[in-house]
Design a protein around this motif. Structure first.
Motif, mmCIF file in Angstrom:
data_model
loop_
_atom_site.group_PDB
_atom_site.id
_atom_site.type_symbol
_atom_site.label_atom_id
_atom_site.label_comp_id
_atom_site.label_asym_id
_atom_site.label_seq_id
_atom_site.Cartn_x
_atom_site.Cartn_y
_atom_site.Cartn_z
ATOM 1 N N ASP A 74 21.261 -25.058 -23.724
ATOM 2 C CA ASP A 74 21.662 -26.242 -24.154
ATOM 3 C C ASP A 74 20.883 -27.279 -23.484
ATOM 4 N N GLY A 75 20.738 -28.496 -24.242
ATOM 5 C CA GLY A 75 20.265 -29.672 -23.492
ATOM 6 C C GLY A 75 21.347 -30.179 -22.612
ATOM 7 N N VAL A 76 21.134 -30.887 -21.408
ATOM 8 C CA VAL A 76 21.960 -31.364 -20.609
ATOM 9 C C VAL A 76 21.581 -33.035 -20.185
ATOM 10 N N LEU A 77 22.271 -33.878 -20.615
ATOM 11 C CA LEU A 77 22.004 -35.227 -20.138
ATOM 12 C C LEU A 77 23.188 -35.574 -18.978
ATOM 13 N N ARG A 78 22.688 -36.091 -18.023
ATOM 14 C CA ARG A 78 23.650 -36.261 -16.820
ATOM 15 C C ARG A 78 23.421 -37.853 -16.609
ATOM 16 N N ARG A 79 24.594 -38.459 -16.238
ATOM 17 C CA ARG A 79 24.713 -40.021 -16.189
ATOM 18 C C ARG A 79 25.473 -40.034 -14.839
ATOM 19 N N VAL A 80 24.652 -40.873 -13.879
ATOM 20 C CA VAL A 80 25.538 -41.127 -12.551
ATOM 21 C C VAL A 80 25.667 -42.656 -12.515
ATOM 22 N N ASP B 46 32.777 -51.875 1.708
ATOM 23 C CA ASP B 46 32.801 -50.910 2.884
ATOM 24 C C ASP B 46 32.638 -49.375 2.236
ATOM 25 N N GLU B 47 32.054 -49.229 0.922
ATOM 26 C CA GLU B 47 31.784 -47.870 0.527
ATOM 27 C C GLU B 47 31.148 -47.688 -0.824
ATOM 28 N N GLU B 48 30.728 -46.706 -0.957
ATOM 29 C CA GLU B 48 29.709 -46.428 -2.348
ATOM 30 C C GLU B 48 30.829 -45.372 -3.214
ATOM 31 N N LEU B 49 30.668 -45.872 -4.255
ATOM 32 C CA LEU B 49 31.508 -45.432 -5.459
ATOM 33 C C LEU B 49 30.508 -44.547 -6.248
ATOM 34 N N GLU B 50 30.689 -43.301 -6.556
ATOM 35 C CA GLU B 50 29.695 -42.569 -7.601
ATOM 36 C C GLU B 50 30.640 -41.677 -8.698
ATOM 37 N N ASP B 51 30.242 -42.132 -9.853
ATOM 38 C CA ASP B 51 30.927 -41.413 -10.953
ATOM 39 C C ASP B 51 29.677 -40.643 -11.823
ATOM 40 N N GLU B 52 29.956 -39.244 -12.031
ATOM 41 C CA GLU B 52 29.131 -38.572 -12.521
ATOM 42 C C GLU B 52 29.839 -37.831 -13.880
ATOM 43 N N SER B 53 28.795 -37.899 -15.006
ATOM 44 C CA SER B 53 29.378 -37.181 -16.431
ATOM 45 C C SER B 53 28.125 -36.573 -16.771
ATOM 46 N N THR B 54 28.342 -35.588 -17.816
ATOM 47 C CA THR B 54 27.273 -34.978 -18.448
ATOM 48 C C THR B 54 27.525 -34.879 -19.727
ATOM 49 N N PHE B 55 26.607 -34.546 -20.663
ATOM 50 C CA PHE B 55 26.716 -34.229 -21.941
ATOM 51 C C PHE B 55 25.798 -33.362 -22.463
ATOM 52 N N THR B 56 26.323 -32.200 -23.137
ATOM 53 C CA THR B 56 25.473 -30.917 -23.586
ATOM 54 C C THR B 56 25.564 -31.141 -25.014
ATOM 55 N N PHE B 57 24.314 -30.347 -25.441
ATOM 56 C CA PHE B 57 23.965 -30.615 -26.988
ATOM 57 C C PHE B 57 23.014 -29.270 -27.400
ATOM 58 N N LYS B 58 23.106 -28.762 -28.450
ATOM 59 C CA LYS B 58 22.163 -27.886 -28.902
ATOM 60 C C LYS B 58 20.502 -28.458 -29.329
ATOM 61 N N LYS B 59 19.605 -27.968 -29.518
ATOM 62 C CA LYS B 59 18.331 -28.382 -29.765
ATOM 63 C C LYS B 59 18.567 -28.939 -31.159
ATOM 64 N N ASP B 60 19.317 -28.532 -32.172
ATOM 65 C CA ASP B 60 19.527 -28.830 -33.595
ATOM 66 C C ASP B 60 20.134 -30.422 -33.444
ATOM 67 N N GLU B 61 20.815 -30.604 -32.597
ATOM 68 C CA GLU B 61 21.631 -31.960 -32.538
ATOM 69 C C GLU B 61 20.675 -32.897 -31.954
ATOM 70 N N ALA B 62 19.619 -32.629 -31.422
ATOM 71 C CA ALA B 62 19.084 -33.839 -30.599
ATOM 72 C C ALA B 62 18.617 -34.821 -31.408
ATOM 73 N N SER B 63 17.737 -34.609 -32.378
ATOM 74 C CA SER B 63 17.062 -35.588 -33.372
ATOM 75 C C SER B 63 18.194 -36.286 -33.992
ATOM 76 N N THR B 64 19.256 -35.659 -34.290
ATOM 77 C CA THR B 64 20.422 -36.714 -34.801
ATOM 78 C C THR B 64 20.825 -37.716 -33.832
ATOM 79 N N ILE B 65 21.222 -37.221 -32.582
ATOM 80 C CA ILE B 65 21.593 -38.028 -31.610
ATOM 81 C C ILE B 65 20.524 -39.461 -31.450
ATOM 82 N N ILE B 66 19.382 -39.036 -31.527
ATOM 83 C CA ILE B 66 18.522 -39.872 -30.989
ATOM 84 C C ILE B 66 18.530 -40.704 -32.085
ATOM 85 N N ALA B 67 18.278 -40.324 -33.523
ATOM 86 C CA ALA B 67 18.342 -41.370 -34.610
ATOM 87 C C ALA B 67 19.428 -42.333 -34.805
ATOM 88 N N MET B 68 20.746 -41.578 -34.603
ATOM 89 C CA MET B 68 22.023 -42.401 -34.705
ATOM 90 C C MET B 68 21.990 -43.602 -33.645
#
Length: 210
Positions: free
Chosen positions: A158-164, A171-193
Motif C-alpha cells: 500500500d502507498g502511505v502518505l504521512r502528515r505531521v 512553553d512547548e511543541e505540539l505534534e499531531d501525526e496522521s496517515t492515509f493508505t491507498f492502493k496503486k489503483d487509487e493513486a491516479s484518481t486521488i491526484i486527479a480529484m
C-alpha cells in the motif's frame, strides 16, 4: 468566550475513562493542554522509549463552547469538524480512536495487542519503506509547520502518505501525526480529484494572519 465547560468536562473525564475498557486502563493516558486558542485534551500511550504515541485529540471551541474532533471527508476532500455534544460522545470517540490505533499498521506506530496466553499487552512494530524525506508543505518560523512523507507498506504494498502538523507555543511543541493508505489503483484518481478542485481550496495564508 469561556472555558468553564472545558474545565468541568476535563475534571470528570478521567474518572469516566478509567472504566472505558481493560486495554485502555493498562496503557491509555490523558493530557490537558490549555496553551492554545482552542484548548485540547490529548490521549496517548507511552512507548518503551518513554515517548508518547497520540491516538486522539479532543478540541474545545471557547467561542461556541463546544467540543469537537477534526476529521477529513474523503468524498469532498476537505477537513470537517465533528461536534461532540456531551461527555458520552467524547468517551465514545476516544474509545473508538483507541482501538483503531491498536490496529493501525503504519511505520513507527506501536500496535498494542492482547496476548491470549497470558493476558499481557505486547508490542508489534510495522515497517514502511519511506521513498521520500519529510517534505515541508507549509512553514511559519517558530509557529507552525506542516510536512508530508510518502512511503510503501512493505507488508502489503500500500502507498502511505504521512502528515505531521507541528505547532509551537510559548512553553512547548505540539505534534499531531496522521496517515492515509491507498492502493496503486487509487493513486491516479486521488491526484486527479485534488488537481481538478484546487481552485476552490483555501490556503493557510487565507486563514492565518501572517
Amino acid at each position: 468566550m469561556t472555558t468553564e465547560w472545558f474545565d468541568r468536562v476535563s475534571e470528570e473525564l478521567q474518572d469516566h475513562l478509567n472504566s472505558i475498557c481493560e486495554e485502555y486502563d493498562q496503557v491509555g493516558h490523558m493530557n490537558i493542554n490549555r496553551a492554545s486558542k482552542h484548548p485540547r485534551i490529548e490521549f496517548f500511550v507511552s512507548t518503551e522509549e518513554e515517548e508518547r504515541d497520540y491516538f486522539c485529540t479532543i478540541l474545545f471551541d471557547p467561542y461556541n463552547e463546544e467540543f469537537y474532533v477534526e476529521s477529513f471527508d474523503v468524498e469532498l476532500l476537505q477537513p470537517t469538524r465533528i461536534i461532540l455534544d456531551d461527555i458520552t460522545d467524547i468517551i465514545e470517540v476516544v474509545h473508538e480512536s483507541f482501538h483503531e490505533f491498536l490496529m493501525d499498521d503504519t511505520d513507527s506506530e506501536l500496535v498494542y495487542m492482547e496476548d491470549d496466553e497470558d493476558d499481557e499487552i505486547t508490542v508489534e512494530e510495522i515497517d514502511v519503506e519511506w521513498e521520500t524525506p519529510e517534505v515541508t508543505a507549509f512553514l511559519i518560523e517558530d509557529e507552525i509547520e506542516v510536512t508530508y512523507q510518502f512511503g510503501v507498506d512493505s507488508s502489503n504494498g500500500d502507498g502511505v502518505l504521512r502528515r505531521v502538523n507541528r505547532i509551537w507555543t510559548d512553553d512547548e511543541e505540539l505534534e499531531d501525526e496522521s496517515t492515509f493508505t491507498f492502493k496503486k489503483d487509487e493513486a491516479s484518481t486521488i491526484i486527479a480529484m485534488i488537481a481538478s478542485h484546487m481552485d476552490r481550496m483555501v490556503g493557510y495564508d487565507e486563514i492565518i494572519d501572517l
